[in-house]
Design an enzyme around this catalytic site. Structure first.
Site, PDB file in Angstrom:
ATOM      1  N   TRP A 138       0.861  -1.184   0.000  1.00 45.88           N
ATOM      2  CA  TRP A 138       0.000   0.000   0.000  1.00 45.88           C
ATOM      3  C   TRP A 138       0.905   1.245   0.000  1.00 45.88           C
ATOM      4  O   TRP A 138       1.848   1.327   0.802  1.00 45.88           O
ATOM      5  CB  TRP A 138      -0.879  -0.044   1.249  1.00 45.88           C
ATOM      6  CG  TRP A 138      -1.838   1.088   1.398  1.00 45.88           C
ATOM      7  CD1 TRP A 138      -2.697   1.566   0.462  1.00 45.88           C
ATOM      8  CD2 TRP A 138      -2.067   1.865   2.589  1.00 45.88           C
ATOM      9  NE1 TRP A 138      -3.448   2.590   0.990  1.00 45.88           N
ATOM     10  CE2 TRP A 138      -3.080   2.797   2.292  1.00 45.88           C
ATOM     11  CE3 TRP A 138      -1.508   1.855   3.859  1.00 45.88           C
ATOM     12  CZ2 TRP A 138      -3.553   3.714   3.222  1.00 45.88           C
ATOM     13  CZ3 TRP A 138      -1.970   2.767   4.794  1.00 45.88           C
ATOM     14  CH2 TRP A 138      -2.981   3.694   4.479  1.00 45.88           C
ATOM     15  N   ASP A 219      -0.628  -5.287   9.741  1.00 46.75           N
ATOM     16  CA  ASP A 219      -1.579  -4.284   9.285  1.00 46.75           C
ATOM     17  C   ASP A 219      -2.857  -5.039   8.910  1.00 46.75           C
ATOM     18  O   ASP A 219      -2.892  -5.776   7.925  1.00 46.75           O
ATOM     19  CB  ASP A 219      -1.007  -3.550   8.068  1.00 46.75           C
ATOM     20  CG  ASP A 219      -1.965  -2.484   7.550  1.00 46.75           C
ATOM     21  OD1 ASP A 219      -3.063  -2.334   8.122  1.00 46.75           O
ATOM     22  OD2 ASP A 219      -1.620  -1.807   6.567  1.00 46.75           O
ATOM     23  N   LYS A 255     -13.209  -0.704   6.224  1.00 51.81           N
ATOM     24  CA  LYS A 255     -13.810  -1.584   5.219  1.00 51.81           C
ATOM     25  C   LYS A 255     -14.827  -2.530   5.849  1.00 51.81           C
ATOM     26  O   LYS A 255     -15.930  -2.700   5.339  1.00 51.81           O
ATOM     27  CB  LYS A 255     -12.741  -2.418   4.510  1.00 51.81           C
ATOM     28  CG  LYS A 255     -11.412  -1.735   4.322  1.00 51.81           C
ATOM     29  CD  LYS A 255     -11.368  -0.813   3.134  1.00 51.81           C
ATOM     30  CE  LYS A 255     -10.078   0.003   3.182  1.00 51.81           C
ATOM     31  NZ  LYS A 255      -9.730   0.687   1.999  1.00 51.81           N
TER      32      LYS A 255
HETATM   33  C1  LIG Z   1      -3.146  -2.233   3.530  1.00 46.75           C
HETATM   34  C2  LIG Z   1      -3.863  -1.075   4.117  1.00 46.75           C
HETATM   35  N1  LIG Z   1      -3.522  -0.647   5.330  1.00 46.75           N
HETATM   36  C3  LIG Z   1      -4.144   0.376   5.914  1.00 46.75           C
HETATM   37  C4  LIG Z   1      -5.158   1.041   5.287  1.00 46.75           C
HETATM   38  C5  LIG Z   1      -5.749   2.158   6.071  1.00 46.75           C
HETATM   39  O1  LIG Z   1      -6.982   2.564   5.839  1.00 46.75           O
HETATM   40  P1  LIG Z   1      -7.758   3.506   6.850  1.00 46.75           P
HETATM   41  O2  LIG Z   1      -6.783   4.485   7.414  1.00 46.75           O
HETATM   42  O3  LIG Z   1      -8.796   4.122   6.018  1.00 46.75           O
HETATM   43  O4  LIG Z   1      -8.292   2.590   7.905  1.00 46.75           O
HETATM   44  C6  LIG Z   1      -5.554   0.652   3.993  1.00 46.75           C
HETATM   45  C7  LIG Z   1      -6.594   1.357   3.241  1.00 46.75           C
HETATM   46  O5  LIG Z   1      -6.760   1.298   2.077  1.00 46.75           O
HETATM   47  C8  LIG Z   1      -4.893  -0.448   3.413  1.00 46.75           C
HETATM   48  O6  LIG Z   1      -5.221  -0.901   2.200  1.00 46.75           O
END
Ligand SMILES: Cc1ncc(COP(=O)(O)O)c(C=O)c1O
Length: 409
Positions: A138, A219, A255
């Site tokens: 990411w 993560d 999500k």
């Molecule tokens: C791999 C991964 N980590 C962390 C996140 C963090 O998302 P958020 O800060 O919206 O919870 C995302 C969001 O797309 C992700 O794909």
């Protein structure tokens, strides 16, 4: 010297758009009626609309109707109930680490905020400042950890030839990492590749990492979204907890509860014993207080309301499974549509990959062509969000891939 009318910021150059969020900016400017946004990692219904879960609406209604609720500040570590329930959700109801009080959990600003708080904590208090992240990963990971003061290196993860896991490369790179290094691991539904290790492979990764004293930082942005089952998706983390070793885990409810904009998540640190855990928590507070003081109340209250009520929890699991199932069914529909057009190449990775994204294997030139000619938007690495597709848009995407692959291979 600045003359009148000159800005003290005149030297500032225009920054590029974020590579992921910039896709939506470009999509919004497109006037075509057939435009399709497969860039953003947010769930859409068959009708292409954002979804607020019924159980979330119910929880919000309960909160609004409760006149005893006030808007006081939360403690620095967030809502206590939320933290307890979040730890149980990720580590399991009967987790020995929780029973032994050696887990500290703090509410943070969704997954990103949890990763950042964990990164800052490690940058201040952990002896090895190097973090290994998968290649690819990411796009925000390297930025988050660099700003937290860590030195970011990568380990091999994806093999473009097989469109699957480069397991040997991964083991080799982790085996060559300095002992004690931090290793960022996607708990499930790896973003952007949709490729996860098998349980047997996780076991080998765990054995290697523990033997070298590498510190896992999980993560977990997609628990329940990959398989439709909250427990299966948390299994790799639970394998690492079960061996009694230490680790960090960042959780997001963006999500799996559809709470994207509420920014609700948690950082847990599993420690050797309760004494270490309480000292770690005291230091996490010193990281959080000058950063944002304390986290927001509303999203965490929604999550806690759902997780602590058996019926609402069960209802959530059904809704979560139906989101995961719709994504899986999109994979099959796209795979069939590509095959029926006789597009050259093996497209079975579309049904083998897991989670929100498919890493199509399309190159930046083919992506640019599909955007220009077919108004289909995605990141330039060829990643598409399966959650942005529906039965009615699959044929348009399949036509675009057909044209891109046959004209620009
Ligand atoms: C791999 C991964 N980590 C962390 C996140 C963090 O998302 P958020 O800060 O919206 O919870 C995302 C969001 O797309 C992700 O794909």
């Amino acid at each position: 010297m600045a003359g009148s009318g000159d800005s003290v910021f005149a030297h500032i150059v225009l920054a590029p758009e974020d590579p992921i969020l910039g896709v939506t900016v470009a999509y919004n400017k497109d006037q075509s009626p057939v435009k399709l946004n497969l860039g953003v990692g947010a769930y859409r219904t068959e009708e292409g609309k954002p979804l607020v879960l019924n159980v979330v609406r119910k929880a919000e209604q309960l909160l609004v109707n409760d006149q005893s609720r006030v808007k006081e500040y939360l403690p620095i570590t967030g809502l206590a109930d939320f933290n307890k329930l979040s730890a149980k959700l990720i580590f399991g109801d009967d987790s020995p680490a929780i029973q032994e009080n050696r887990v500290t959990t703090v509410q943070s600003l969704s997954g990103t905020g949890s990763l950042r708080v964990g990164g800052e904590f490690l940058g201040k208090h952990y002896h090895e400042r190097t973090i290994y992240i998968p290649q690819p990963t990411w796009g925000n990971h390297p930025k988050i950890f660099t700003l937290a003061g860590l030195s970011v290196k990568s380990y091999r993860y994806y093999n473009p030839q097989t469109k699957g896991l480069d397991f040997e490369g991964m083991l080799e790179d982790l085996g060559a990492a300095p002992s004690g290094a931090i290793v960022l691991i996607h708990a499930c539904a790896h973003n952007p590749t949709g490729v996860d290790p098998t349980v047997e492979q996780w076991e080998q990764i765990r054995t290697l990492m523990r033997s070298k004293g590498l510190l896992p930082f999980f993560d977990s942005a997609y628990q329940g979204f990959a398989s439709g089952n909250l427990d299966s998706d948390a299994q790799p983390i639970r394998m690492f907890v079960a061996d009694g070793g230490e680790l960090l885990a960042a959780q997001s409810y963006a999500k799996n509860m559809g709470l994207y904009g509420e920014r609700v998540g948690a950082l847990s640190i599993v420690c050797r014993n309760a004494d270490v855990a309480s000292k770690v928590e005291s230091q996490l507070k010193l990281v959080i207080r000058p950063m944002y003081s304390s986290p927001p109340l509303h999203g965490a209250s929604i999550v806690a309301t759902i997780l602590k009520d058996r019926n609402m929890y069960d209802e959530w699991k059904v809704e979560l499974k139906s989101m995961a199932d719709r994504i899986i069914s999109m994979r099959h529909q796209l795979f069939d549509a590509l095959n029926s057009r006789g597009i050259p190449g093996d497209w079975s990775h579309i049904i083998k990959q897991i989670g929100m994204f498919t890493f199509t294997g399309l190159n930046p030139e083919q992506v640019a062509f599909m955007t220009k000619e077919f108004h289909i938007y995605m990141t330039s690495d060829g990643r598409i969000s399966m959650a942005g597709l529906s039965s009615s848009t699959v044929p348009h995407l399949a036509d675009a891939i057909h044209a891109a692959v046959t004209r620009l291979s």
